[in-house]
Design a protein around this motif. Structure first.
Motif, PDB file in Angstrom:
ATOM      1  N   LEU A   1      27.673 -63.910  18.158  1.00  0.00           N
ATOM      2  CA  LEU A   1      27.190 -62.908  17.367  1.00  0.00           C
ATOM      3  C   LEU A   1      27.443 -62.826  15.926  1.00  0.00           C
ATOM      4  N   LYS A   2      28.663 -63.067  15.537  1.00  0.00           N
ATOM      5  CA  LYS A   2      28.926 -63.037  14.202  1.00  0.00           C
ATOM      6  C   LYS A   2      28.061 -63.939  13.343  1.00  0.00           C
ATOM      7  N   ALA A   3      27.824 -65.119  14.088  1.00  0.00           N
ATOM      8  CA  ALA A   3      27.146 -66.158  13.360  1.00  0.00           C
ATOM      9  C   ALA A   3      25.666 -65.492  13.023  1.00  0.00           C
ATOM     10  N   VAL A   4      24.942 -64.912  14.181  1.00  0.00           N
ATOM     11  CA  VAL A   4      23.839 -64.441  14.136  1.00  0.00           C
ATOM     12  C   VAL A   4      23.707 -63.402  12.990  1.00  0.00           C
ATOM     13  N   TYR A   5      24.641 -62.585  12.951  1.00  0.00           N
ATOM     14  CA  TYR A   5      24.656 -61.608  11.842  1.00  0.00           C
ATOM     15  C   TYR A   5      24.658 -62.291  10.295  1.00  0.00           C
ATOM     16  N   THR A   6      25.609 -63.171  10.444  1.00  0.00           N
ATOM     17  CA  THR A   6      25.793 -63.963   9.077  1.00  0.00           C
ATOM     18  C   THR A   6      24.632 -64.532   8.547  1.00  0.00           C
ATOM     19  N   ASN A   7      23.931 -65.274   9.453  1.00  0.00           N
ATOM     20  CA  ASN A   7      22.532 -65.917   9.121  1.00  0.00           C
ATOM     21  C   ASN A   7      21.709 -65.001   8.736  1.00  0.00           C
ATOM     22  N   ALA A   8      21.498 -63.828   9.281  1.00  0.00           N
ATOM     23  CA  ALA A   8      20.441 -62.764   9.080  1.00  0.00           C
ATOM     24  C   ALA A   8      20.798 -62.328   7.642  1.00  0.00           C
ATOM     25  N   LEU A   9      21.997 -61.963   7.331  1.00  0.00           N
ATOM     26  CA  LEU A   9      22.548 -61.603   5.967  1.00  0.00           C
ATOM     27  C   LEU A   9      22.217 -62.571   5.038  1.00  0.00           C
ATOM     28  N   TYR A  10      22.562 -63.842   5.276  1.00  0.00           N
ATOM     29  CA  TYR A  10      22.495 -65.134   4.159  1.00  0.00           C
ATOM     30  C   TYR A  10      20.969 -65.256   3.785  1.00  0.00           C
ATOM     31  N   ARG A  11      19.955 -65.096   4.791  1.00  0.00           N
ATOM     32  CA  ARG A  11      18.705 -65.138   4.224  1.00  0.00           C
ATOM     33  C   ARG A  11      18.195 -64.078   3.214  1.00  0.00           C
ATOM     34  N   ILE A  12      19.148 -62.961   3.116  1.00  0.00           N
ATOM     35  CA  ILE A  12      18.846 -61.924   2.126  1.00  0.00           C
ATOM     36  C   ILE A  12      19.473 -62.204   0.874  1.00  0.00           C
ATOM     37  N   LEU A  13      20.854 -62.702   1.079  1.00  0.00           N
ATOM     38  CA  LEU A  13      21.600 -62.701  -0.075  1.00  0.00           C
ATOM     39  C   LEU A  13      22.462 -63.888  -0.395  1.00  0.00           C
ATOM     40  N   GLN A  14      21.473 -64.860  -0.287  1.00  0.00           N
ATOM     41  CA  GLN A  14      21.831 -66.400  -0.568  1.00  0.00           C
ATOM     42  C   GLN A  14      22.237 -66.604  -1.931  1.00  0.00           C
ATOM     43  N   GLU A  15      21.488 -65.822  -2.658  1.00  0.00           N
ATOM     44  CA  GLU A  15      21.662 -65.998  -4.150  1.00  0.00           C
ATOM     45  C   GLU A  15      22.886 -65.274  -4.545  1.00  0.00           C
ATOM     46  N   GLU A  16      23.393 -64.656  -3.716  1.00  0.00           N
ATOM     47  CA  GLU A  16      24.832 -63.901  -4.318  1.00  0.00           C
ATOM     48  C   GLU A  16      26.000 -64.402  -3.642  1.00  0.00           C
ATOM     49  N   LEU A  17      25.780 -64.671  -2.219  1.00  0.00           N
ATOM     50  CA  LEU A  17      26.970 -64.940  -1.396  1.00  0.00           C
ATOM     51  C   LEU A  17      26.725 -66.237  -0.690  1.00  0.00           C
ATOM     52  N   SER A  18      27.569 -66.983  -0.354  1.00  0.00           N
ATOM     53  CA  SER A  18      27.482 -67.987   0.679  1.00  0.00           C
ATOM     54  C   SER A  18      27.594 -67.695   2.244  1.00  0.00           C
TER      55      SER A  18
END
Length: 559
Positions: A3-20
């Motif tokens: 579940l942590k990976a699911v949430y991480t991926n969802a956030l990364y799709r939005i924040l990939q320009e700012e955070l890895s």
């Protein structure tokens, strides 16, 4: 599923320009209260980058959140809290668990060896409670290494060499009786060893006599070697009784004496490289740090523990090409292992960073360290057999018709002792308390074993077969599924931290969640959800059994 990976991926799709992805994953938290969602993302890091209020960022992220497994995202001050779609997650998780079974949580095999040096009792001394921690922590870490994709090489580095044998030979030749030793070997030898330490207070010259005996042993004197071999054979018989009770095996039993013919090349190498220097008649190696020099040879030319560990490390690297060499030895040996690594580094070996000392706290008795010199000792075999006897009494009282009662009692009794130790973080010292150790209620091994047996009974009584699907979206089901999903992370953390207590705490938590579910849900009710509920029960049995196995505890099907 993670579940942590699911949430991480969802956030990364939005924040990939700012955070890895890695940075995002490290920031995600578990909310303290269930009402705040399943996972939370704090926006303070983004606020410092964007120069915006974290509350404003949280609100914007909540609106942008989009993932097929996320039900909703809510801004709660500076946090973005997410709630997962329970039905979808439950079904996918149980489907995965039904396929993997005991392999759930396994990492891809690396083919790399990890050597474990553990247990290492001393010849001619009883296998005491003092050796319990190294023995069971080492076995558990070896299991965890295998679960994490490595090949574990388990070595019992017996304490079968050193000046203590000189003391024992001195004591035996002065006060001993062959008949007495043959009648009751280890307790008798122990009695002589304790007597030696009492006598040496009045006659310090005994120490010189003892050193002389050990020198004779190193020089292969016939009488000294004969006594040493006899003491060793009798000791191994006793040790194997304990290992059999605990279900522990080794790939290699290589005591300190195994390295006798491997030390001379090490000493020669030290001399050739100009590292060996004389200090007050002894030969030492300066470590190049603030630590004291490492003693290689005494004045009389006898070798030391460090000399043998240098030879052992070089041999193991050549023999096993280890990824890691893990020494599960008490915290009091911290300086010793640091010196050994420093000396090997000065010799030019570039793999010393792969030598890992895993220290642990003491088993205390009355707040003090157990000592063999003064005879204050509790035998591990006696404790294990006492635990088994109490388990037998418990079974006779509560379930006298149980099949295979003796086998179950052995599993429960030894499991109680092992679990009591491993549920403590390894650096904490553990006070020896037989009553507390053998309690079969509360946060104990038998509690987890009983939970497993209870779940197995449900599967046996059920009038349907498990079929992976969502058993429901209630709080009780969700709590169990979330615990099940946490197992792979617990396996990884326990290994990377060299901390079996992570697994012990995990199986306690899973047991608690399942017992709550058992108490509030009519699991065996005949309806459309029955196969799915049984799938959840089956997953719990698989994970509890595997978690206990990692600790070295068996999971009886019935209790």
């Amino acid at each position: 599923m993670n579940l942590k990976a699911v949430y991480t991926n969802a956030l990364y799709r939005i924040l990939q320009e700012e955070l890895s992805e890695e940075e995002i994953g490290k920031l995600i938290e578990h909310p303290k209260h269930e009402a705040h969602g399943d996972l939370a993302f704090p926006c303070f890091r983004l606020a410092s980058v964007r120069k915006e209020a974290p509350q404003k960022i949280a609100g914007a992220l909540a609106e942008q959140m989009n993932d097929p497994l996320i039900e909703k995202a809510e801004a709660a001050g500076p946090y973005v809290n997410v709630f997962f779609k329970r039905e979808a997650v439950n079904a996918e998780a149980l489907s995965q668990l039904s396929v993997l079974g005991a392999e759930y949580g396994d990492k891809i095999r690396t083919g790399e060896n990890v050597v474990f040096d553990f247990s290492s009792p001393n010849i001619a001394k009883p296998f005491s409670m003092g050796h319990l921690r190294s023995t069971i922590i080492g076995r558990s870490l070896a299991n965890l290494a295998e679960k994490n994709g490595y090949k574990a090489v388990k070595i019992n580095h017996l304490g079968d060499w050193g000046t203590q044998f000189g003391k024992l030979m001195c004591a035996y030749t002065r006060w001993g009786s062959e008949a007495e030793v043959r009648k009751n070997p280890i307790p008798t030898l122990m009695k002589y060893y304790v007597h030696y330490h009492e006598e040496v207070k009045e006659d310090p010259g005994l120490d010189d006599e003892a050193r002389g005996w050990f020198k004779k042993l190193e020089d292969q004197d016939v009488e000294a070697v004969k006594l040493w071999m006899w003491f060793k054979e009798e000791s191994l018989k006793e040790f194997n009784k304990v290992y059999e009770l605990l279900g522990i095996t080794f790939d290699h039993v290589q005591g300190e004496s195994f390295y006798n013919d491997k030390m001379a090349p090490v000493v020669a190498d030290l001399e050739e490289k100009g590292l060996l220097v004389e200090s007050e008649g002894a030969m030492v190696v300066e470590t190049g740090t603030d630590e004291p020099p490492c003693l290689i040879k005494k004045k009389d030319g006898t070798t030391l523990y460090a000399t043998r560990d240098l030879a052992a490390a070089i041999y193991r690297k050549k023999q096993f090409d280890f990824h890691k060499c893990v020494y599960v030895v008490g915290a009091e040996q911290q300086l010793h292992f640091s010196q050994v690594r420093q000396v090997l580094g000065r010799m030019g070996y570039d793999w010393t960073g792969d030598m890992v000392h895993v220290p642990f706290g003491l088993i205390l008795q009355g707040g003090k360290k157990m000592s063999t010199r003064k005879g204050k000792i509790v035998l591990l075999e006696d404790v294990l057999r006492d635990a088994i006897t109490r388990a037998e009494e418990n079974i006779a009282e509560k379930n006298p018709s149980l099949e295979d009662k003796d086998a179950v009692a052995a599993d429960v009794g030894t499991g109680a002792v092992v679990f009591h130790d491993l549920k403590n973080e390894r650096m904490n010292s553990v006070e020896f308390n037989l009553e507390q150790m053998l309690t079969f209620e509360g946060e104990t091994g038998p509690y987890v074993q009983y939970t497993h047996a209870r779940a197995m009974t449900l599967l046996e009584r059920a009038e349907a077969d498990p079929a992976p699907a969502s058993p429901g979206e209630g709080e009780e089901e969700w709590a169990v599924v979330k615990e099940l999903l946490a197992f792979p992370d617990a396996v990884e953390r326990a290994w990377t931290q060299y901390e079996p207590s992570v697994i012990a705490k995990y199986v306690l938590s899973l047991s608690s969640a399942f017992n709550s579910y058992y108490g509030k849900v009519r699991i065996l009710e005949s309806d459309d959800r029955l196969p799915a509920r049984l799938s959840l029960v089956k997953a719990v049995t698989d994970v509890l059994k595997e978690g206990l196995r990692l600790l070295g505890v068996k999971a009886p099907d019935k209790m």
